[in-house]
Write a protein that holds these residues in place. Structure first.
Motif, PDB file in Angstrom:
ATOM      1  N   GLN A 788       0.823  -1.202   0.000  1.00 44.04           N
ATOM      2  CA  GLN A 788       0.000   0.000   0.000  1.00 44.04           C
ATOM      3  C   GLN A 788       0.864   1.262   0.000  1.00 44.04           C
ATOM      4  O   GLN A 788       0.600   2.223  -0.738  1.00 44.04           O
ATOM      5  N   GLY A 789       1.907   1.267   0.829  1.00 41.79           N
ATOM      6  CA  GLY A 789       2.780   2.431   0.894  1.00 41.79           C
ATOM      7  C   GLY A 789       3.522   2.670  -0.418  1.00 41.79           C
ATOM      8  O   GLY A 789       3.648   3.800  -0.871  1.00 41.79           O
ATOM      9  N   ASP A 790       3.992   1.579  -1.047  1.00 43.31           N
ATOM     10  CA  ASP A 790       4.680   1.725  -2.332  1.00 43.31           C
ATOM     11  C   ASP A 790       3.743   2.273  -3.400  1.00 43.31           C
ATOM     12  O   ASP A 790       4.132   3.101  -4.237  1.00 43.31           O
ATOM     13  N   ALA A 791       2.495   1.776  -3.396  1.00 44.90           N
ATOM     14  CA  ALA A 791       1.531   2.262  -4.388  1.00 44.90           C
ATOM     15  C   ALA A 791       1.276   3.753  -4.206  1.00 44.90           C
ATOM     16  O   ALA A 791       1.208   4.518  -5.179  1.00 44.90           O
ATOM     17  N   GLU A 792       1.121   4.190  -2.960  1.00 40.96           N
ATOM     18  CA  GLU A 792       0.882   5.604  -2.691  1.00 40.96           C
ATOM     19  C   GLU A 792       2.097   6.454  -3.092  1.00 40.96           C
ATOM     20  O   GLU A 792       1.967   7.535  -3.681  1.00 40.96           O
ATOM     21  N   PHE A 793       3.298   5.941  -2.787  1.00 42.69           N
ATOM     22  CA  PHE A 793       4.505   6.688  -3.139  1.00 42.69           C
ATOM     23  C   PHE A 793       4.646   6.802  -4.656  1.00 42.69           C
ATOM     24  O   PHE A 793       5.010   7.865  -5.185  1.00 42.69           O
ATOM     25  N   ASN A 794       4.354   5.712  -5.379  1.00 39.33           N
ATOM     26  CA  ASN A 794       4.433   5.761  -6.847  1.00 39.33           C
ATOM     27  C   ASN A 794       3.430   6.762  -7.411  1.00 39.33           C
ATOM     28  O   ASN A 794       3.704   7.455  -8.402  1.00 39.33           O
ATOM     29  N   ARG A 795       2.242   6.844  -6.790  1.00 36.33           N
ATOM     30  CA  ARG A 795       1.251   7.822  -7.240  1.00 36.33           C
ATOM     31  C   ARG A 795       1.788   9.247  -7.058  1.00 36.33           C
ATOM     32  O   ARG A 795       1.684  10.094  -7.957  1.00 36.33           O
ATOM     33  N   ILE A 796       2.361   9.496  -5.907  1.00 36.84           N
ATOM     34  CA  ILE A 796       2.878  10.839  -5.630  1.00 36.84           C
ATOM     35  C   ILE A 796       4.041  11.169  -6.567  1.00 36.84           C
ATOM     36  O   ILE A 796       4.138  12.282  -7.093  1.00 36.84           O
ATOM     37  N   MET A 797       4.913  10.173  -6.809  1.00 34.30           N
ATOM     38  CA  MET A 797       6.046  10.416  -7.717  1.00 34.30           C
ATOM     39  C   MET A 797       5.568  10.742  -9.131  1.00 34.30           C
ATOM     40  O   MET A 797       6.170  11.564  -9.830  1.00 34.30           O
ATOM     41  N   SER A 798       4.485  10.128  -9.573  1.00 35.05           N
ATOM     42  CA  SER A 798       3.951  10.418 -10.905  1.00 35.05           C
ATOM     43  C   SER A 798       3.457  11.852 -10.993  1.00 35.05           C
ATOM     44  O   SER A 798       3.402  12.439 -12.077  1.00 35.05           O
ATOM     45  N   VAL A 799       3.090  12.444  -9.848  1.00 35.65           N
ATOM     46  CA  VAL A 799       2.629  13.839  -9.825  1.00 35.65           C
ATOM     47  C   VAL A 799       3.810  14.798  -9.811  1.00 35.65           C
ATOM     48  O   VAL A 799       3.850  15.775 -10.565  1.00 35.65           O
ATOM     49  N   VAL A 800       4.794  14.549  -8.940  1.00 38.84           N
ATOM     50  CA  VAL A 800       5.913  15.495  -8.777  1.00 38.84           C
ATOM     51  C   VAL A 800       7.013  15.292  -9.806  1.00 38.84           C
ATOM     52  O   VAL A 800       7.831  16.176 -10.013  1.00 38.84           O
ATOM     53  N   ASP A 801       7.036  14.099 -10.436  1.00 39.04           N
ATOM     54  CA  ASP A 801       8.080  13.824 -11.439  1.00 39.04           C
ATOM     55  C   ASP A 801       7.446  13.146 -12.648  1.00 39.04           C
ATOM     56  O   ASP A 801       7.693  11.973 -12.922  1.00 39.04           O
ATOM     57  N   PRO A 802       6.593  13.869 -13.403  1.00 40.88           N
ATOM     58  CA  PRO A 802       5.874  13.238 -14.515  1.00 40.88           C
ATOM     59  C   PRO A 802       6.795  12.768 -15.638  1.00 40.88           C
ATOM     60  O   PRO A 802       6.414  11.909 -16.422  1.00 40.88           O
ATOM     61  N   ASN A 803       7.996  13.321 -15.740  1.00 44.47           N
ATOM     62  CA  ASN A 803       8.923  12.933 -16.816  1.00 44.47           C
ATOM     63  C   ASN A 803       9.865  11.808 -16.417  1.00 44.47           C
ATOM     64  O   ASN A 803      10.777  11.456 -17.180  1.00 44.47           O
ATOM     65  N   ASN A 804       9.681  11.259 -15.194  1.00 47.77           N
ATOM     66  CA  ASN A 804      10.524  10.159 -14.715  1.00 47.77           C
ATOM     67  C   ASN A 804      12.009  10.500 -14.752  1.00 47.77           C
ATOM     68  O   ASN A 804      12.846   9.694 -15.166  1.00 47.77           O
ATOM     69  N   SER A 805      12.326  11.728 -14.327  1.00 44.38           N
ATOM     70  CA  SER A 805      13.727  12.148 -14.331  1.00 44.38           C
ATOM     71  C   SER A 805      14.484  11.607 -13.117  1.00 44.38           C
ATOM     72  O   SER A 805      15.709  11.650 -13.081  1.00 44.38           O
ATOM     73  N   GLY A 806      13.753  11.133 -12.114  1.00 44.52           N
ATOM     74  CA  GLY A 806      14.406  10.588 -10.927  1.00 44.52           C
ATOM     75  C   GLY A 806      14.755  11.623  -9.879  1.00 44.52           C
ATOM     76  O   GLY A 806      15.428  11.312  -8.905  1.00 44.52           O
ATOM     77  N   ILE A 807      14.293  12.856 -10.055  1.00 47.05           N
ATOM     78  CA  ILE A 807      14.565  13.905  -9.068  1.00 47.05           C
ATOM     79  C   ILE A 807      13.275  14.696  -8.832  1.00 47.05           C
ATOM     80  O   ILE A 807      12.397  14.754  -9.699  1.00 47.05           O
ATOM     81  N   VAL A 808      13.197  15.328  -7.647  1.00 49.88           N
ATOM     82  CA  VAL A 808      12.047  16.164  -7.289  1.00 49.88           C
ATOM     83  C   VAL A 808      12.582  17.554  -6.948  1.00 49.88           C
ATOM     84  O   VAL A 808      13.386  17.699  -6.029  1.00 49.88           O
ATOM     85  N   THR A 809      12.140  18.570  -7.717  1.00 52.16           N
ATOM     86  CA  THR A 809      12.569  19.949  -7.446  1.00 52.16           C
ATOM     87  C   THR A 809      11.729  20.532  -6.317  1.00 52.16           C
ATOM     88  O   THR A 809      10.656  20.021  -5.984  1.00 52.16           O
ATOM     89  N   PHE A 810      12.232  21.625  -5.732  1.00 53.84           N
ATOM     90  CA  PHE A 810      11.497  22.259  -4.641  1.00 53.84           C
ATOM     91  C   PHE A 810      10.169  22.817  -5.136  1.00 53.84           C
ATOM     92  O   PHE A 810       9.157  22.741  -4.445  1.00 53.84           O
ATOM     93  N   GLN A 811      10.139  23.362  -6.381  1.00 54.46           N
ATOM     94  CA  GLN A 811       8.895  23.908  -6.900  1.00 54.46           C
ATOM     95  C   GLN A 811       7.849  22.807  -7.070  1.00 54.46           C
ATOM     96  O   GLN A 811       6.675  22.992  -6.746  1.00 54.46           O
ATOM     97  N   ALA A 812       8.275  21.633  -7.573  1.00 53.88           N
ATOM     98  CA  ALA A 812       7.342  20.513  -7.720  1.00 53.88           C
ATOM     99  C   ALA A 812       6.839  20.065  -6.352  1.00 53.88           C
ATOM    100  O   ALA A 812       5.658  19.712  -6.180  1.00 53.88           O
ATOM    101  N   PHE A 813       7.718  20.064  -5.354  1.00 52.73           N
ATOM    102  CA  PHE A 813       7.340  19.680  -3.990  1.00 52.73           C
ATOM    103  C   PHE A 813       6.304  20.663  -3.426  1.00 52.73           C
ATOM    104  O   PHE A 813       5.297  20.257  -2.841  1.00 52.73           O
ATOM    105  N   ILE A 814       6.539  21.984  -3.630  1.00 59.81           N
ATOM    106  CA  ILE A 814       5.601  23.004  -3.144  1.00 59.81           C
ATOM    107  C   ILE A 814       4.249  22.859  -3.841  1.00 59.81           C
ATOM    108  O   ILE A 814       3.183  22.942  -3.215  1.00 59.81           O
ATOM    109  N   ASP A 815       4.266  22.633  -5.176  1.00 55.39           N
ATOM    110  CA  ASP A 815       3.003  22.476  -5.906  1.00 55.39           C
ATOM    111  C   ASP A 815       2.213  21.287  -5.368  1.00 55.39           C
ATOM    112  O   ASP A 815       0.989  21.348  -5.204  1.00 55.39           O
ATOM    113  N   PHE A 816       2.912  20.186  -5.082  1.00 56.60           N
ATOM    114  CA  PHE A 816       2.239  18.996  -4.569  1.00 56.60           C
ATOM    115  C   PHE A 816       1.631  19.287  -3.197  1.00 56.60           C
ATOM    116  O   PHE A 816       0.464  18.982  -2.939  1.00 56.60           O
ATOM    117  N   MET A 817       2.405  19.885  -2.300  1.00 53.85           N
ATOM    118  CA  MET A 817       1.898  20.167  -0.971  1.00 53.85           C
ATOM    119  C   MET A 817       0.743  21.170  -1.030  1.00 53.85           C
ATOM    120  O   MET A 817      -0.185  21.106  -0.221  1.00 53.85           O
TER     121      MET A 817
END
Length: 893
Positions: A788-817
């Motif tokens: 369950q936790g992995d599924a939720e994390f993968n969902r969140i990663m698809s939002v903050v890193d839609p291009n699958n670059s493997g990194i999360v910028t601060f702006q993407a983090f702020i937009d998500f929060m």
């Protein structure tokens, strides 16, 4: 919409009993205010079905219009009525109507179908009052009050601002007509001139309100002004019924107004975003067009013929770097900032990300800019190399002309001399002299072979370096070579002729021969010395010029020995003349073995003596120039070695500031802008360096061993510094925009920044997946290592890193929060608002849009809404659902 919260049974039972007491006589029921009001109320609904009634107790006896009335006001279908005229048919129809009323939770007291069929006015009016209570007043409730109290409270609130109006009940409070006028003016001020109404003229006031309501609000006139004024206590039921019609008329307008406001807000956001998109497209097009125009100019490698023309191209390039490019650097930076701001606004308003036209992405602009800078760097290198090549070409060409002129001067008349037949008539002594003379010529000819080879080598080098005047050089070189071959052939032929008669020759004057043999090489040495002393030189360093000066000093040290050789040669000639004079021998005047006379030797020696100091001055001038160049190198290096590390330090400081920012976002923004100003104020140091660099280029200085910084390094570093601080400021501005648009508190924003920085171990401004997961866990998200936790994390990663670059910028983090902690408009909300304006239809018309929305936003919708294609479509129907969905999805809107 107000809601009804009282038990149906208690309300309607009490209401009906009180109504029966009120209509204690049939006469009052027929002729009173209630009869007129109820009739008007019924007709206001029945006309929607295309019919009317004139007398309540008569027209409802067969139950047909009664059933029709219930269908209109409820919006539901009743059982099919019976069309027969028999009493049983009428009773059945009325029972169907009464059953429907009962199905709505209304308990009828002491009333049956027979009373209605028999035309019992008391029971019929009681039934109509029950219907009015259930379908016109039941839904009116404010703050948990009953229907009557809710309607009264609504009237009090709407009329509170008006003078001489004090609504306390549904009878006396309405006698002067001001309350009716106040209700209309509150919602439609353009229909009533309230300030001109007088409290002492109630009939005029009442008639004014009733006429306006009927004409403009579609509320039929249910009361008579004179009856109200002439009655001590107007009928409460009649007043309530009439006022409820005003409530329903205006409550619909309030819904439409609320819906229109929501739509206007959404459309305003879209219009602003479209304006930003158009600005981006225009700026991107202009910048790309400038890049497209500039790159071919920078990639043009067609060389000019002269150094002056190439230096002009270099000056044009300097103007481009100083004048034309800096504004474009700022435009590119501003374009990226505008793009980021636009994307932030789109995310905050729940809109799809902006996709620029094909070829106008930020990445396309960066690619074009990179191509521009590559072409730029190559162009400058090419210009300098080409100037250096032309400089060498001019030097070689001048050297070729000098050597060619010397050689052509030497060969002048040689062919004619070799073709002479003088040996055919000469004496033996003359022949002997001719042989020796020819031997001297061959020696001279061999000495000139090296010069011819040098001339050919220089011509070949000019060809290889693509000298613009190569055809004339080649032609002159070919002529010299052809002449040289001819001289060789003629020399060989003449030698054979002379050798043929050599046996007949006697010894000739050995003294003259010795003179000729020594004079020829000495003469050749002097010619070579003069050629070397006049030889052009080109150097780029002090070491090179000092080497030439040393070589020249070495040459000057050989002059005393050369002078001794000159005196020895002249001594031979003087000795021959002395002997001839002593023996009375008459010489022919010229040495038969050589054309190099003592006068020629002395003349050339004098020329050598003159050229030596000239060479001294030329070398000293060049030494002074190189010393000046060295000063320019050291001056530039001193400034560059300060500016370069300063730029690097500022870049590192900006990196730390962006990670360690404290205080409110406004404080951080002010601090960054002050920091930016301090950087901009450093610009004069860059300008000084540019001026020094220009002096270096004008002096044709191509290297500088005193610094590792080139002007190109400084320019690129300065541009990156300005761009980095501008982007950092834009990031904070976007955070402020996100905070204000989403209602995020300063404390939340600081918490987000602190959490992000805590897990950003390398201070790179991004988080890897593991770091981001740890950050989420610290904020209370359940993303532990289970399914369950992995599924939720993968969902969140698809939002903050839609291009699958493997990194999360601060702006993407702020937009998500921000999305997690706030709410935004949705397409469903906009569709619901349009449905209100459309009167619950599945489509809307242009007329309705123009009536409900401001002109510019109405036309905006009309221009973009597709035609409605549903089965209930009418001409001009517009599809507001697809339009609303497009506002929040991928669309050309």
């Amino acid at each position: 919409m107000m809601t009804f919260n009282c038990p149906f049974e208690a309300v309607f039972s009490t209401a009906f009993i009180s109504f029966l007491a009120f209509v204690s006589s049939a006469e009052r029921a027929r002729n009173g205010e209630t009869m007129e009001t109820f009739t008007a109320w019924c007709n206001s609904h029945l006309r929607k079905a295309g019919t009317q009634i004139e007398n309540i107790e008569e027209d409802f006896r067969d139950g047909l219009k009664l059933m029709l009335l219930l269908e209109v006001i409820s919006g539901e279908r009743l059982p099919k009525p019976e069309r027969g005229k028999m009493r049983v048919h009428k009773i059945n129809n009325v029972n169907k109507a009464l059953d429907f009323i009962a199905s709505k939770g209304v308990k009828l007291v002491s009333i049956g179908a027979e009373e209605i069929v028999d035309g019992n006015a008391k029971m019929t009016l009681g039934m109509i009052w029950t219907i009015i209570l259930r379908f016109a007043i039941q839904d009116i409730s404010v703050e948990e009050t009953s229907a009557k109290e809710g309607l009264l409270l609504w009237c009090q609130r709407k009329t509170a601002p008006y003078k001489n109006v004090n609504v306390q009940n549904f009878h006396i409070s309405w006698k002067d007509g001001l309350a009716f006028n106040a209700l209309i003016h509150r919602h439609r001020p353009e229909l009533i001139e309230y300030d001109k109404l007088r409290k002492d003229d109630p009939v005029t006031n009442l008639n004014n309100a009733f006429e306006v309501a009927e004409k403009y609000l579609d509320i039929p006139k249910m009361l008579d002004a004179e009856d109200i004024v002439n009655t001590a206590r107007p009928d409460e039921k009649a007043i309530m019924t009439y006022v409820s019609s005003f409530y329903h008329a205006f409550s619909g307008a309030q819904k439409a107004e609320t819906a229109a406001n929501r739509i206007c807000k959404v459309l305003a956001v879209n219009q602003e975003n479209e304006h930003l998109m158009e600005d981006y497209e225009r700026l991107a097009s202009d910048l790309l067009e400038w890049i497209k125009r500039t790159i071919p100019w920078l990639e043009d490698r067609v060389p000019q013929k002269t150094i002056q023309e190439m230096q002009q191209k270099l000056e044009d390039f300097r103007d481009y770097r100083r004048v034309h490019k800096p504004p474009k650097v700022q435009e590119k930076c501003q374009l990226e900032i505008n793009f980021n701001t636009l994307q932030t606004k789109l995310r905050l308003s729940n809109r799809p990300a902006f996709m620029p036209s094909e070829g106008k992405m930020v990445s396309d602009i960066n690619n074009g800019w990179q191509h521009l800078e590559q072409a730029e760097k190559g162009y400058e290198e090419w210009l300098l190399n080409e100037i250096r090549r032309l400089e060498r070409l001019d030097h070689l060409a001048e050297k070729f002309r000098q050597k060619a002129s010397i050689h052509e001067s030497w060969t002048e008349g040689k062919e004619a001399m070799l073709r002479q037949k003088d040996y055919e008539t000469a004496t033996l002594s003359d022949i002997k002299a001719l042989i020796r003379k020819h031997e001297a010529f061959e020696s001279d000819l061999a000495a000139h072979q090296d010069r011819v080879e040098q001339i050919a080598a220089i011509a070949q080098e000019l060809n290889e370096l693509d000298y613009y005047d190569s055809p004339s050089v080649n032609a002159r070189c070919q002529k010299i070579c052809d002449q040289w071959d001819a001289l060789g052939s003629l020399t060989h032929s003449r030698r054979e002729a002379l050798e043929k008669t050599e046996k007949q020759l006697e010894t000739i004057d050995q003294l003259h021969l010795e003179y000729a043999k020594r004079a020829a090489p000495f003469n050749n040495w002097m010619e070579s010395a003069m050629e070397d002393l006049q030889d052009m030189f080109i150097v780029h360093t002090i070491e090179e010029i000092e080497g030439l000066i040393a070589a020249h000093d070495q040459f000057k040290s050989t002059l005393p020995d050369a002078d001794k050789e000159r005196e020895a040669i002249l001594g031979i000639q003087n000795e021959a003349q002395r002997i001839a004079d002593y023996n009375n021998i008459k010489l022919s005047g010229n040495n038969p073995y050589t054309s190099v006379t003592p006068q020629i030797i002395n003349s050339k020696w004098e020329r050598v003596q003159q050229l030596v100091p000239k060479r001294d001055h030329a070398l000293l001038d060049e030494q002074s120039k190189q010393q000046s160049n060295e000063h320019l190198r050291r001056q530039f290096a001193s400034q560059a070695n300060i500016v370069g590390p300063w730029i690097q330090t500022k870049m590192e400081e900006i990196g730390r500031i962006s990670i360690e920012m404290n205080g409110t976002l406004e404080d951080q923004l002010n601090h960054l802008k002050q920091y930016e100003q301090s950087i901009v104020e450093y610009k004069p140091n860059i300008d000084v360096l540019e001026q020094q660099h220009q002096l270096i280029q004008e002096a044709l200085i191509f290297d500088n061993k005193h610094t590792n910084y080139t002007m190109e390094h400084i320019r690129v570093g300065w541009e990156q510094l300005l761009t980095t601080i501008a982007r950092t400021i834009n990031e904070v501005e976007n955070q402020i925009l996100t905070r204000d648009a989403k209602g995020i508190s300063q404390e939340q924003m600081q918490e987000f920044r602190a959490s992000f920085n805590h897990f950003d171990k390398d201070h790179g401004g991004t988080l890897g997946p593991d770091e981001f997961k740890a950050c989420l866990i610290s904020l209370g998200y359940d993303v532990e290592n289970d399914r369950q936790g992995d599924a939720e994390f993968n969902r969140i990663m698809s939002v903050v890193d839609p291009n699958n670059s493997g990194i999360v910028t601060f702006q993407a983090f702020i937009d998500f929060m921000s999305r997690e902690t706030t709410d935004t408009d949705t397409a469903d909300q906009v569709i619901a608002s349009f449905k209100v304006l459309a009167g619950d239809k599945n489509y809307i018309t242009a007329e309705e849009l123009r009536r409900e929305l401001p002109p510019d936003q109405a036309e905006y919708c009309i221009a973009r809404m597709a035609p409605y294609q549903g089965p209930d479509a009418i001409p001009g129907a517009l599809d507001y659902k697809s339009f609303s969905t497009a506002l929040y999805g991928e669309s050309d809107l």
